[in-house]
Design an enzyme around this catalytic site. Structure first.
Site, PDB file in Angstrom:
ATOM      1  N   SER A   1      -4.525   3.816  -1.746  1.00  0.00           N
ATOM      2  CA  SER A   1      -5.775   3.102  -2.026  1.00  0.00           C
ATOM      3  C   SER A   1      -6.756   3.431  -0.916  1.00  0.00           C
ATOM      4  CB  SER A   1      -5.510   1.587  -2.048  1.00  0.00           C
ATOM      5  OG  SER A   1      -6.714   0.852  -1.992  1.00  0.00           O
ATOM      6  N   TYR A  25      -1.717  -6.385   1.283  1.00  0.00           N
ATOM      7  CA  TYR A  25      -1.947  -5.174   0.487  1.00  0.00           C
ATOM      8  C   TYR A  25      -2.361  -4.007   1.383  1.00  0.00           C
ATOM      9  CZ  TYR A  25      -3.956  -2.179  -3.163  1.00  0.00           C
ATOM     10  OH  TYR A  25      -4.253  -1.119  -3.996  1.00  0.00           O
TER      11      TYR A  25
END
Length: 275
Positions: free
Chosen positions: A163, A176
């Site tokens: 990401s 995350y």
């Protein structure tokens, strides 16, 4: 690298013409492959000639429908139930894939979860859950894939879907971001180990992509625009943007790319407040 959206949707699937296929005779496993980015990647790899194991957790309805579409178009695919956090399930699933395809030479670690929590409100359960799926799952799957490739002397590739948050901090998503930053360093470290054996390890880092996980933001015009204002290209990404990059990186055309992260983000990581 092609960008044919008909290979990335649940509605339509078509094989690429033989002369344009990047992955003929490749044997792939995609985790979290029955929705969003994972689904697009599975379709794209299959369209380029790879046999694809479509990993899912729980209900197999979508995965089974994907297999039917791929096989009716002339491709090859199997469904693969597996919880990437469970070591024995991972071992069995990879063995099954290698048996069905007579080997394995491409793994895409796509399975991932997220849920926002302020640090002071975050429960250990959710911290552990995100780390287990996003990071430990990547470890378990990469280890099994490497074992198979090394045992069979296969040249192959492991592609981690990380990401932009492997590098961009994100308030309320510290778990995350930690998992994605960990994926980056894990990929770079095992790339050094495996490259001498002809196994390339890479990462693809999507930015803001139109997927079901972002449906609430996409449905809110103001929130959607706020994100778009942080993207120099001025638009959200599509799953096909990510899938096309993965297919290219997994192919022999990218044979000299090792340990790198390729950002598929419309320039989001260039936005002034992130640099």
């Amino acid at each position: 690298m092609t960008n044919n959206p008909t290979t990335d949707t649940a509605d339509v699937f078509a094989m690429e013409p033989p002369e344009r296929r990047l992955l003929d005779r490749r044997k792939a496993l995609v985790t979290g492959a029955d929705s969003g980015i994972g689904q697009a990647i599975a379709y794209r790899l299959a369209a380029h000639g790879a046999a694809v194991a479509i990993n899912h957790v729980g209900d197999s309805t979508v995965a089974e429908a994907m297999v039917r579409k791929i096989e009716s178009a002339g491709g090859k695919a199997i469904t693969l139930p597996m919880d990437v956090t469970q070591e024995e399930q991972v071992r069995r699933a990879f063995a099954r894939t290698a048996g069905a395809f007579h080997g394995l030479d491409l793994l895409v670690n796509n399975a991932g979860i997220e849920r926002p929590f302020r640090l002071v409100d975050m429960e250990l359960e959710w911290w552990q859950k995100v780390i287990d799926v996003n990071l430990t799952g990547t470890f378990l799957c990469s280890r099994e894939a490497a074992r198979i490739m090394l045992e069979r002397g296969s040249r192959g590739a492991i592609v981690n879907i990380t990401s932009v948050h492997e590098t961009i901090p994100w308030a309320e998503y510290s778990h995350y971001c930690a998992s994605k930053g960990g994926q980056r360093m894990f990929a770079q470290s095992i790339a050094r180990e495996l490259a001498p054996h002809g196994i390339r390890v890479l990462s693809v880092a999507p930015g803001a992509i139109e997927t079901p996980i972002n449906k609430d933001v996409l449905a809110d015009p103001q929130r959607r625009k706020t994100v778009e204002d942080e993207i120099p290209l001025g638009r959200w990404g599509k799953v096909s943007d990510v899938a096309g990059v993965v297919a290219f990186l997994a192919s022999e055309r990218a044979d000299y790319i090792v340990g790198s992260t390729v950002f598929v983000d419309g320039g989001m990581t260039l936005y002034p407040r992130f640099v």
